[in-house]
Design an enzyme around this catalytic site. Structure first.
Site, PDB file in Angstrom:
ATOM      1  N   GLU A 163      33.104  29.491  19.046  1.00 57.15           N
ATOM      2  CA  GLU A 163      33.882  28.381  18.472  1.00 57.15           C
ATOM      3  C   GLU A 163      33.641  28.154  16.971  1.00 57.15           C
ATOM      4  OE1 GLU A 163      33.072  25.029  21.007  1.00 57.15           O
ATOM      5  OE2 GLU A 163      33.785  26.059  22.776  1.00 57.15           O
ATOM      6  N   ASN A 205      33.826  34.313  20.980  1.00 56.30           N
ATOM      7  CA  ASN A 205      34.430  33.479  22.027  1.00 56.30           C
ATOM      8  C   ASN A 205      34.972  32.188  21.418  1.00 56.30           C
ATOM      9  OD1 ASN A 205      34.761  33.065  24.944  1.00 56.30           O
ATOM     10  ND2 ASN A 205      33.262  31.403  24.719  1.00 56.30           N
ATOM     11  N   GLU A 271      36.592  31.236  30.255  1.00 61.62           N
ATOM     12  CA  GLU A 271      36.280  29.886  30.751  1.00 61.62           C
ATOM     13  C   GLU A 271      37.514  29.260  31.394  1.00 61.62           C
ATOM     14  OE1 GLU A 271      34.341  27.492  27.749  1.00 61.62           O
ATOM     15  OE2 GLU A 271      33.183  29.190  27.005  1.00 61.62           O
ATOM     16  N   ASP A 273      40.226  27.364  33.199  1.00 58.21           N
ATOM     17  CA  ASP A 273      40.548  26.263  34.111  1.00 58.21           C
ATOM     18  C   ASP A 273      41.895  25.721  33.673  1.00 58.21           C
ATOM     19  OD1 ASP A 273      39.716  24.806  31.828  1.00 58.21           O
ATOM     20  OD2 ASP A 273      37.886  24.098  32.779  1.00 58.21           O
TER      21      ASP A 273
HETATM   22  O1  G3I Z   1      21.748  17.334  32.317  1.00 54.07           O
HETATM   23  C1  G3I Z   1      21.925  16.168  31.526  1.00 54.07           C
HETATM   24  C2  G3I Z   1      21.533  14.923  32.293  1.00 54.07           C
HETATM   25  O2  G3I Z   1      20.139  14.980  32.556  1.00 54.07           O
HETATM   26  C3  G3I Z   1      21.882  13.691  31.453  1.00 54.07           C
HETATM   27  O3  G3I Z   1      21.598  12.543  32.184  1.00 54.07           O
HETATM   28  C4  G3I Z   1      23.348  13.722  31.115  1.00 54.07           C
HETATM   29  C5  G3I Z   1      23.811  12.520  30.268  1.00 54.07           C
HETATM   30  O4  G3I Z   1      23.757  12.780  28.899  1.00 54.07           O
HETATM   31  O5  G3I Z   1      23.619  14.904  30.392  1.00 54.07           O
HETATM   32  C6  G3I Z   1      23.369  16.080  31.137  1.00 54.07           C
HETATM   33  O6  G3I Z   1      23.657  17.181  30.333  1.00 54.07           O
HETATM   34  C7  G3I Z   1      25.025  17.446  30.126  1.00 54.07           C
HETATM   35  C8  G3I Z   1      25.314  18.869  30.547  1.00 54.07           C
HETATM   36  O7  G3I Z   1      26.655  19.193  30.273  1.00 54.07           O
HETATM   37  C9  G3I Z   1      25.073  19.108  32.030  1.00 54.07           C
HETATM   38  O8  G3I Z   1      25.960  18.356  32.783  1.00 54.07           O
HETATM   39  C10 G3I Z   1      25.334  17.263  28.661  1.00 54.07           C
HETATM   40  O9  G3I Z   1      25.183  15.895  28.289  1.00 54.07           O
HETATM   41  C11 G3I Z   1      26.736  17.706  28.393  1.00 54.07           C
HETATM   42  O10 G3I Z   1      26.949  17.682  26.989  1.00 54.07           O
HETATM   43  C12 G3I Z   1      26.932  19.113  28.891  1.00 54.07           C
HETATM   44  O11 G3I Z   1      28.298  19.461  28.697  1.00 54.07           O
HETATM   45  C13 G3I Z   1      28.547  20.836  28.685  1.00 54.07           C
HETATM   46  C14 G3I Z   1      29.263  21.171  27.406  1.00 54.07           C
HETATM   47  O12 G3I Z   1      29.649  22.532  27.412  1.00 54.07           O
HETATM   48  C15 G3I Z   1      28.343  20.961  26.190  1.00 54.07           C
HETATM   49  O13 G3I Z   1      29.054  21.086  25.046  1.00 54.07           O
HETATM   50  C16 G3I Z   1      29.394  21.185  29.908  1.00 54.07           C
HETATM   51  O14 G3I Z   1      28.603  21.057  31.092  1.00 54.07           O
HETATM   52  C17 G3I Z   1      29.877  22.622  29.789  1.00 54.07           C
HETATM   53  O15 G3I Z   1      30.809  22.879  30.818  1.00 54.07           O
HETATM   54  C18 G3I Z   1      30.564  22.817  28.456  1.00 54.07           C
HETATM   55  O16 G3I Z   1      30.964  24.158  28.361  1.00 54.07           O
HETATM   56  C19 G3I Z   1      31.692  24.494  27.162  1.00 54.07           C
HETATM   57  C20 G3I Z   1      31.319  25.894  26.792  1.00 54.07           C
HETATM   58  O17 G3I Z   1      29.942  26.022  26.644  1.00 54.07           O
HETATM   59  C21 G3I Z   1      32.043  26.315  25.512  1.00 54.07           C
HETATM   60  N1  G3I Z   1      33.476  26.112  25.635  1.00 54.07           N
HETATM   61  C22 G3I Z   1      33.885  24.769  26.035  1.00 54.07           C
HETATM   62  C23 G3I Z   1      33.214  24.397  27.344  1.00 54.07           C
HETATM   63  C24 G3I Z   1      33.696  23.051  27.806  1.00 54.07           C
HETATM   64  O18 G3I Z   1      33.288  22.047  26.911  1.00 54.07           O
END
Ligand code: G3I
Length: 469
Positions: A163, A205, A271, A273
């Site tokens: 990105e 990516n 990715e 969806d």
């Molecule tokens: O695990 C913690 C938890 O302990 C905490 O209580 C909670 C509240 O802040 O956060 C949890 O972590 C989160 C994590 O996902 C697991 O669920 C993060 O805050 C959250 O920011 C994170 O989001 C991820 C995101 O990337 C980060 O930018 C998404 O799961 C993940 O699906 C997403 O994936 C991205 C790819 O890497 C790149 N392309 C876009 C895609 C979708 O955004």
């Protein structure tokens, strides 16, 4: 229990992601032949491709989850566990526990692994967020080298850089601390990754790069063409393909896939969806990939709707209860019907690893002024990408007639909305009125100039406004 045909097909598909691709593909491919795979992975393997999913380590203890994972998929991508904040939480201290859980699970099941991601402006640990210039460049290259070396031989393809281009019509690189280390930061990351793991395919990516007419798509295309012409080691392009009402699937998607492939790189849908999981759109995506010989795999971003980062959009192939959706049937049918084009015949990376150490760090292209300019006023605007249950906000801070040497903005979120992470800014608070201040590298803003930062949140953002404080 899998049958012998599944094992053979899977093995062949895995071989395609590394050495022996040509031999493997010739061994299994029958042009124009419909097949009858009964799972996504098996059917894709019969077409010389893989079908993967994002996996979260903390779900591997969920039996319903792993039952579907092990049955249907032959490639996995750790959803968060290989990101920079997960693998190097303190500078120089690497943690691979959760990533290893996924890699070990995949290997025990004969699945290949996509590594995601080595260099990104988001999900940087705190120590990195405030770094800039040559120190950041060294830290980034060290991160790439250490992580790719640790997983050498276990990763089919790395998302080396994620990105790095801006949204909108500019076609420009995204402003970030990494970008500010010099425009060559991306190729430096690729060279370091190649040196660390010469057997892994190295991918760039990004999202919103699906529509061939979009400036961002063209900008990534031009970078890949430039890299190929100059021998920068790049093997693949990942199209994230998060489709929704704001960023829908378009019929020129196949043109995008084939145009990238024509540059001499593999194309992977990394990715996938689709909001509400329309069967016809999922079918079209699969058909487009099968029509392009170097589109060699598809990864969906989660298994069940409840596993999705956008769960309220129900964008995946399985219901939250684990049942196959109509989209699943459409994907499987499309995989089985495909076969009019040959599968990828790409050899593993041909670019030899550099014989010298990774590139030395160039200085930042714009050195900070020697005397800090006075702090002046600023204005800020917010654009929100909202989906049910969550949002990403991008904020542009513009200096007034005087330059800034620091800035701060406040944004008031509506009740129920909360910030989960931010990039290119320090943050205090996560709900109500949240204050964002500059990090080191973007504290200086020239008169009339603009910097950007962003944050991700849960809930509904509504129309946000930002106030310079
Ligand atoms: O695990 C913690 C938890 O302990 C905490 O209580 C909670 C509240 O802040 O956060 C949890 O972590 C989160 C994590 O996902 C697991 O669920 C993060 O805050 C959250 O920011 C994170 O989001 C991820 C995101 O990337 C980060 O930018 C998404 O799961 C993940 O699906 C997403 O994936 C991205 C790819 O890497 C790149 N392309 C876009 C895609 C979708 O955004």
């Amino acid at each position: 229990m899998r049958n012998a045909k599944w094992r053979a097909a899977t093995k062949a598909a895995l071989a395609l992601t590394g050495a022996g691709a040509l031999a493997a593909s010739m061994a299994i491919f029958l042009p124009g032949t419909a097949s009858a795979g009964t799972t996504l992975g098996a059917s894709a393997a019969e077409k010389g491709r893989y079908f993967g999913t994002a996996v979260a380590a903390n779900r591997l203890s969920d039996g319903a989850y792993t039952t579907i994972l092990n049955r249907e998929f032959n490639s996995v991508t750790p959803e968060n566990e290989m990101k920079i904040d997960a693998t190097e939480p303190q500078q120089g201290q690497f943690t691979f526990t959760n990533a290893d859980r996924i890699v070990n699970h995949a290997r025990s099941q004969g699945m290949s692994v996509r590594g995601h991601t080595l260099a990104w402006h988001q999900q940087q640990p705190g120590w990195m967020q405030n770094m800039s210039g040559s120190a950041l460049r060294q830290a980034m290259l060290n991160h790439v080298t250490q992580v790719a070396t640790y997983y050498r031989g276990k990763i089919a393809a790395w998302d080396v850089v994620n990105e790095a281009f801006a949204d909108g019509s500019s076609g420009a690189r995204r402003d970030s601390n990494l970008q500010r280390t010099g425009n060559d930061w991306i190729e430096a990351a690729f060279r370091a990754a190649r040196a660390a793991d010469p057997g892994a395919k190295l991918c760039y990516n990004d999202y919103n790069t699906d529509n061939w007419t979009h400036a961002k798509t063209q900008a990534v295309y031009n970078m890949v063409r430039d890299f190929k012409s100059r021998g920068v080691p790049i093997d693949c392009v990942g199209l994230q393909s998060h489709f929704n009402n704001d960023s829908p699937y378009v019929s020129n998607y196949r043109t995008t896939l084939s145009s990238f492939a024509a540059l001499g790189v593999d194309v992977q849908i990394t990715e996938l969806d689709i909001q509400n999981a329309p069967a016809n759109t999922y079918r079209a995506v699969v058909e487009d990939c099968l029509a392009v010989p170097r589109c060699n795999g598809i990864t969906v971003w989660g298994i069940r709707d409840s596993d999705s980062w956008r769960s309220e959009q129900s964008p995946l192939l399985f219901t939250s209860g684990g049942a196959k959706k109509a989209a699943y049937d459409a994907v499987l049918a499309a995989l089985n019907a495909g076969g009019t084009t040959p599968p990828p015949t790409t050899a593993p990376p041909t670019t030899p690893p550099p014989t010298t150490a990774p590139p030395t760090t160039p200085p930042p292209t714009t050195p900070p002024p020697t005397t800090p300019p006075p702090t002046g006023s600023c204005t800020a605007t917010v654009s929100v990408n909202q989906w049910p249950g969550g949002f990403v906000a991008n904020v542009r801070v513009t200096a007034g007639s005087s330059a800034l040497n620091s800035w701060a903005t406040t944004i008031t979120l509506p009740s129920g909305a909360a910030v989960t992470n931010a990039w290119s800014a320090n943050r205090s608070g996560n709900s109500g009125t949240v204050r964002f201040t500059n990090v080191d590298y973007n504290s200086q803003v020239g008169a009339g100039q603009t910097i950007e930062f962003g944050f991700q949140g849960t809930g509904t953002a509504g129309n946000l406004s930002a106030t310079c404080a």
